[in-house]
Scaffold this active site. Structure first.
Site, mmCIF file in Angstrom:
data_model
loop_
_atom_site.group_PDB
_atom_site.id
_atom_site.type_symbol
_atom_site.label_atom_id
_atom_site.label_comp_id
_atom_site.label_asym_id
_atom_site.label_seq_id
_atom_site.Cartn_x
_atom_site.Cartn_y
_atom_site.Cartn_z
ATOM 1 N N SER A 136 0.823 -1.202 0.000
ATOM 2 C CA SER A 136 0.000 0.000 0.000
ATOM 3 C C SER A 136 0.866 1.266 0.000
ATOM 4 C CB SER A 136 -0.968 -0.056 1.188
ATOM 5 O OG SER A 136 -1.960 0.930 1.096
ATOM 6 N N ASP A 270 -9.759 -3.278 -5.939
ATOM 7 C CA ASP A 270 -9.087 -2.469 -4.926
ATOM 8 C C ASP A 270 -9.574 -1.026 -5.008
ATOM 9 O OD1 ASP A 270 -7.357 -1.165 -3.215
ATOM 10 O OD2 ASP A 270 -5.572 -2.228 -3.893
ATOM 11 N N HIS A 299 -7.145 -5.699 -0.570
ATOM 12 C CA HIS A 299 -6.050 -4.749 -0.376
ATOM 13 C C HIS A 299 -5.323 -5.049 0.938
ATOM 14 C CE1 HIS A 299 -4.088 -0.772 -0.944
ATOM 15 N NE2 HIS A 299 -4.092 -0.739 0.381
#
Length: 324
Positions: A136, A270, A299
């Protein structure tokens, strides 16, 4: 590569100060100190995990254990929390950081980049090659690290569900930006009141919040209890507010310069980095190793798919490791 028993994996836990900020480090393997250049027992390679946000190391406990076993227990696998994204256990002695000066804004996005670079400078020999596995916003941090410290011996960077552009314009960003940038202070009082609950009740609340998952990693539940700390949540939300404002344009220059070292892994559903972000980067870098998830992983893969992700990464890196 074969997988060892994760129950027998040597796991070392440290709470330290890095750049003046509390930092949680989890280390898989027998190597606790990689800073001594003169040691003949240093491994050739370190796998270092750069977390997402919340950047609590405990979320990646199962992931690093599975990765370490998948690598035949040959290389250390470490995860370093973001600065201030941890609550050191009461009574636990903190290791003072005396060599590196405090950063002006260590809890902000720029500070988190410098925090990781300073951690490596102090704790890892410059002769050790690195595999950086980022998740991320950790992907943005990793690209910044490679940009600012080209001397790092990065063998490969694996960027999982990369939030490296247009975060505020993503579906989730449109929902969260007003909350994070204007209303986040309103969350502090409820968190403060919840912090007085017994630990067992906090765990029950976490389980209730994650009730929609068929299976949930137990370490994620225990780690999430840290989110009832006002200091911890304040640092998490502050960093997130900066992400919305600062992660705008993709750094295509740094990507181009390091393309052969990078593996991108995008999700199909996502809401932080939607599929058209994948389509566009794939078009801009047709020779890059840019993959689209075919397994339906979320995610926040650490909540329920750590072992599956570790197995995939081990497979992707086999050729690199055989050439060492």
């Amino acid at each position: 590569m074969r997988s060892g028993s994760e129950e027998s994996v040597p796991l070392h836990e440290e709470f330290i100060y890095c750049c003046g900020a509390a930092t949680h480090v989890l280390k898989c393997g027998p190597w606790k100190d990689l800073s001594k250049d003169e040691s003949k027992n240093l491994p050739r390679l370190l796998f270092m995990i750069i977390p997402g946000n919340p950047g609590l190391a405990g979320y990646y406990r199962t992931f690093i254990q599975a990765l370490y076993c998948g690598l035949n227990q040959q290389y250390p696998v470490w995860v370093v929390s973001h600065a201030g994204h941890c609550k050191p256990p009461s009574g636990m002695e903190m290791i003072e950081d005396t060599d590196i000066k405090e950063l002006e804004d260590v809890f902000g996005l720029n500070g988190q980049v410098e925090h990781k670079l300073n951690f490596l400078k102090k704790n890892v020999s410059k002769d050790i090659k690195l595999v950086l596995i980022a998740h991320s916003i950790g992907c943005y941090i990793t690209l910044e690290m490679m940009k600012r410290a080209s001397e790092l011996q990065v063998l490969r960077s694996v960027l999982l569900f990369p939030t490296i552009e247009r975060m505020a314009q993503s579906p989730q960003g449109k929902l969260m930006t007003p909350l994070l940038c204007k209303l986040r202070y309103a969350l502090y009082m409820p968190v403060y009141l919840l912090s007085f609950l017994p630990e067992g009740l906090k765990a029950s609340l976490v389980r209730f919040a994650l009730r929609g998952m068929k299976t949930c990693d137990e370490s994620s539940i225990t780690t999430s209890i840290n989110l009832f700390s006002v200091d911890c949540i304040a640092n998490i939300l502050y960093m997130a507010s900066q992400e919305m404002m600062k992660v705008v344009e993709r750094d295509s220059t740094t990507i181009k310069q390091n393309l052969k070292k990078l593996i991108f892994y995008y999700g199909t559903g996502d809401s932080w980095c939607p599929q058209h972000y994948y389509d566009e980067i794939k078009m801009d870098f047709p020779d890059g190793d840019i993959r689209l998830c075919e397994k339906g992983l979320r995610h926040a893969f650490v909540l329920d798919a750590s072992k599956e992700m570790a197995a995939m990464i081990t497979d992707w890196l086999q050729d690199d490791l055989t050439q060492l």
